[in-house]
Scaffold this motif. Structure first.
Motif, PDB file in Angstrom:
ATOM      1  N   PHE A  88      17.566 -27.452   6.105  1.00  0.00           N
ATOM      2  CA  PHE A  88      17.303 -28.784   5.561  1.00  0.00           C
ATOM      3  C   PHE A  88      18.619 -29.544   5.449  1.00  0.00           C
ATOM      4  O   PHE A  88      19.658 -28.967   5.109  1.00  0.00           O
ATOM      5  CB  PHE A  88      16.644 -28.689   4.186  1.00  0.00           C
ATOM      6  CG  PHE A  88      15.303 -28.009   4.214  1.00  0.00           C
ATOM      7  CD1 PHE A  88      14.152 -28.733   4.488  1.00  0.00           C
ATOM      8  CD2 PHE A  88      15.194 -26.649   3.978  1.00  0.00           C
ATOM      9  CE1 PHE A  88      12.915 -28.105   4.529  1.00  0.00           C
ATOM     10  CE2 PHE A  88      13.962 -26.015   4.021  1.00  0.00           C
ATOM     11  CZ  PHE A  88      12.814 -26.755   4.297  1.00  0.00           C
ATOM     12  N   MET A  89      18.568 -30.842   5.705  1.00  0.00           N
ATOM     13  CA  MET A  89      19.760 -31.675   5.640  1.00  0.00           C
ATOM     14  C   MET A  89      19.521 -32.804   4.651  1.00  0.00           C
ATOM     15  O   MET A  89      18.584 -33.603   4.805  1.00  0.00           O
ATOM     16  CB  MET A  89      20.101 -32.212   7.028  1.00  0.00           C
ATOM     17  CG  MET A  89      20.143 -31.110   8.076  1.00  0.00           C
ATOM     18  SD  MET A  89      20.943 -31.598   9.619  1.00  0.00           S
ATOM     19  CE  MET A  89      22.660 -31.476   9.132  1.00  0.00           C
ATOM     20  N   ALA A  90      20.352 -32.846   3.611  1.00  0.00           N
ATOM     21  CA  ALA A  90      20.276 -33.870   2.570  1.00  0.00           C
ATOM     22  C   ALA A  90      21.571 -34.661   2.594  1.00  0.00           C
ATOM     23  O   ALA A  90      22.651 -34.093   2.423  1.00  0.00           O
ATOM     24  CB  ALA A  90      20.065 -33.226   1.200  1.00  0.00           C
ATOM     25  N   LEU A  95      13.032 -37.764  -2.097  1.00  0.00           N
ATOM     26  CA  LEU A  95      13.456 -37.081  -0.879  1.00  0.00           C
ATOM     27  C   LEU A  95      13.856 -35.630  -1.163  1.00  0.00           C
ATOM     28  O   LEU A  95      13.548 -34.724  -0.392  1.00  0.00           O
ATOM     29  CB  LEU A  95      14.616 -37.838  -0.235  1.00  0.00           C
ATOM     30  CG  LEU A  95      14.260 -39.224   0.310  1.00  0.00           C
ATOM     31  CD1 LEU A  95      15.527 -40.019   0.629  1.00  0.00           C
ATOM     32  CD2 LEU A  95      13.394 -39.092   1.559  1.00  0.00           C
ATOM     33  N   TRP A  96      14.560 -35.437  -2.268  1.00  0.00           N
ATOM     34  CA  TRP A  96      14.949 -34.079  -2.629  1.00  0.00           C
ATOM     35  C   TRP A  96      13.734 -33.210  -2.916  1.00  0.00           C
ATOM     36  O   TRP A  96      13.682 -32.044  -2.515  1.00  0.00           O
ATOM     37  CB  TRP A  96      15.886 -34.090  -3.830  1.00  0.00           C
ATOM     38  CG  TRP A  96      16.338 -32.714  -4.218  1.00  0.00           C
ATOM     39  CD1 TRP A  96      15.938 -31.979  -5.293  1.00  0.00           C
ATOM     40  CD2 TRP A  96      17.262 -31.887  -3.489  1.00  0.00           C
ATOM     41  NE1 TRP A  96      16.553 -30.754  -5.296  1.00  0.00           N
ATOM     42  CE2 TRP A  96      17.371 -30.674  -4.204  1.00  0.00           C
ATOM     43  CE3 TRP A  96      18.004 -32.054  -2.330  1.00  0.00           C
ATOM     44  CZ2 TRP A  96      18.205 -29.642  -3.775  1.00  0.00           C
ATOM     45  CZ3 TRP A  96      18.830 -31.019  -1.907  1.00  0.00           C
ATOM     46  CH2 TRP A  96      18.916 -29.831  -2.625  1.00  0.00           C
ATOM     47  N   GLN A  97      12.738 -33.777  -3.590  1.00  0.00           N
ATOM     48  CA  GLN A  97      11.539 -33.008  -3.898  1.00  0.00           C
ATOM     49  C   GLN A  97      10.803 -32.589  -2.634  1.00  0.00           C
ATOM     50  O   GLN A  97      10.222 -31.501  -2.570  1.00  0.00           O
ATOM     51  CB  GLN A  97      10.600 -33.821  -4.803  1.00  0.00           C
ATOM     52  CG  GLN A  97       9.406 -33.032  -5.331  1.00  0.00           C
ATOM     53  CD  GLN A  97       9.830 -31.786  -6.096  1.00  0.00           C
ATOM     54  OE1 GLN A  97      10.658 -31.856  -6.992  1.00  0.00           O
ATOM     55  NE2 GLN A  97       9.275 -30.635  -5.732  1.00  0.00           N
ATOM     56  N   MET A 116      12.452 -29.501  -1.508  1.00  0.00           N
ATOM     57  CA  MET A 116      12.095 -28.375  -2.363  1.00  0.00           C
ATOM     58  C   MET A 116      10.667 -27.903  -2.122  1.00  0.00           C
ATOM     59  O   MET A 116      10.364 -26.709  -2.227  1.00  0.00           O
ATOM     60  CB  MET A 116      12.290 -28.753  -3.832  1.00  0.00           C
ATOM     61  CG  MET A 116      13.751 -28.895  -4.255  1.00  0.00           C
ATOM     62  SD  MET A 116      14.712 -27.353  -4.075  1.00  0.00           S
ATOM     63  CE  MET A 116      15.496 -27.602  -2.467  1.00  0.00           C
ATOM     64  N   ASP A 117       9.788 -28.804  -1.757  1.00  0.00           N
ATOM     65  CA  ASP A 117       8.398 -28.423  -1.490  1.00  0.00           C
ATOM     66  C   ASP A 117       8.280 -27.562  -0.236  1.00  0.00           C
ATOM     67  O   ASP A 117       7.345 -26.762  -0.112  1.00  0.00           O
ATOM     68  CB  ASP A 117       7.528 -29.677  -1.332  1.00  0.00           C
ATOM     69  CG  ASP A 117       7.311 -30.416  -2.647  1.00  0.00           C
ATOM     70  OD1 ASP A 117       7.552 -29.816  -3.715  1.00  0.00           O
ATOM     71  OD2 ASP A 117       6.915 -31.597  -2.602  1.00  0.00           O
TER      72      ASP A 117
END
Length: 264
Positions: free
Chosen positions: A37-39, A89-91, A94-95
């Motif tokens: 994942f890329m944040a 977006l972060w959630q 996490m999902d």
């Protein structure tokens, strides 16, 4: 425009609009062994066709890995650590995140500018990074912190100026939490400084007027990369993984045998 070219363009637009880059077949039903994942912000994100040739480094980075790895690029233009979470977006990450996955976290461009609505204080910036790390570890996944990539502003000595006061804050959080850290601010600054003013400009969004339909008046942007710059930054990230003998290097794409005959 032919029916074929129109169809191809619509498919491309649909692909670019999503924040997810699927490296395995779009028709595959089985789940990937590993997810990345890329944040982050615009320097990492997937770009729309209307912004081309602007390219986030996360786009070429996704192509390095075997089909057993799936890369989800959730980075978005203009986001800070605070707005990335506030917008959900972060959630979303996490999902989807599970044990054994990897989360690359790179913010700073928008956090550190006090005139932007996305500004976060140094204290809040570190608190937000710590919260991201805690969330990833709670999933038994692996966070990877990166300082923001450099902006391109040369001083009189022919070196790129340091413009990221928050880079040191990322390093502090990484040391405090004992997570993997890549100082991409220093790495990219050294890299583009070595190229010099003229050659480094070829890696950023520098287009003269009347050369591209997306930028009829031209553009001189020393923050965002074009395709070449993004690929080279992605390669710098990959080089760091290789130097550290990081487990992700075991998931790199198998080299096509005919490429083994090529040399530089």
């Amino acid at each position: 425009m032919s029916l074929f070219s129109g169809f191809s363009r619509r498919r491309f637009m649909g692909f670019m609009a999503t924040s997810t880059l699927l490296l395995n077949s779009s028709f595959a039903n089985e789940m990937p062994k590993i997810k990345i994942f890329m944040a982050g912000d615009s320097t990492m994100s997937v770009k729309a066709l209307s912004d081309y040739p602007e390219t986030g480094w996360g786009m070429p980075f996704a192509t390095f890995f075997t089909d057993d790895v799936q890369v989800y690029n959730f980075a978005k233009n203009g986001r800070s650590t605070a707005s990335f979470r506030a917008e959900g977006l972060w959630q979303q990450i996490m999902d989807l995140c599970h044990a054994g996955d990897y989360v690359f976290i790179q913010f700073g461009h928008n956090d550190e500018v006090s005139t932007k609505a996305t500004y976060t204080t140094p204290e809040q910036y570190q608190v937000n990074l710590l919260a991201f790390i805690q969330d990833v570890k709670a999933k038994q996944a692996h966070p990877i912190l990166l300082s923001p990539v450099t902006r391109r502003y040369f001083n009189k000595q022919g070196e790129i100026e340091e413009t990221h006061p928050y880079s040191a804050l990322v390093a502090q959080v990484a040391k405090q939490t004992d997570v993997d850290f890549m100082d991409m601010d220093s790495i990219t600054r050294d890299y583009f400084s070595a190229l010099g003013d003229e050659q480094s400009a070829l890696r950023f969004m520098h287009i003269k007027p009347n050369l591209h339909p997306n930028y009829p008046n031209g553009v001189k942007d020393n923050t965002h990369f074009n395709e070449l710059g993004a690929r080279e930054v992605a390669q710098l990230v990959l080089t760091e993984l290789i130097l550290r003998h990081h487990p992700l290097i075991n998931e790199l794409r198998t080299t096509d045998p005919k490429h083994l005959k090529l040399k530089y």
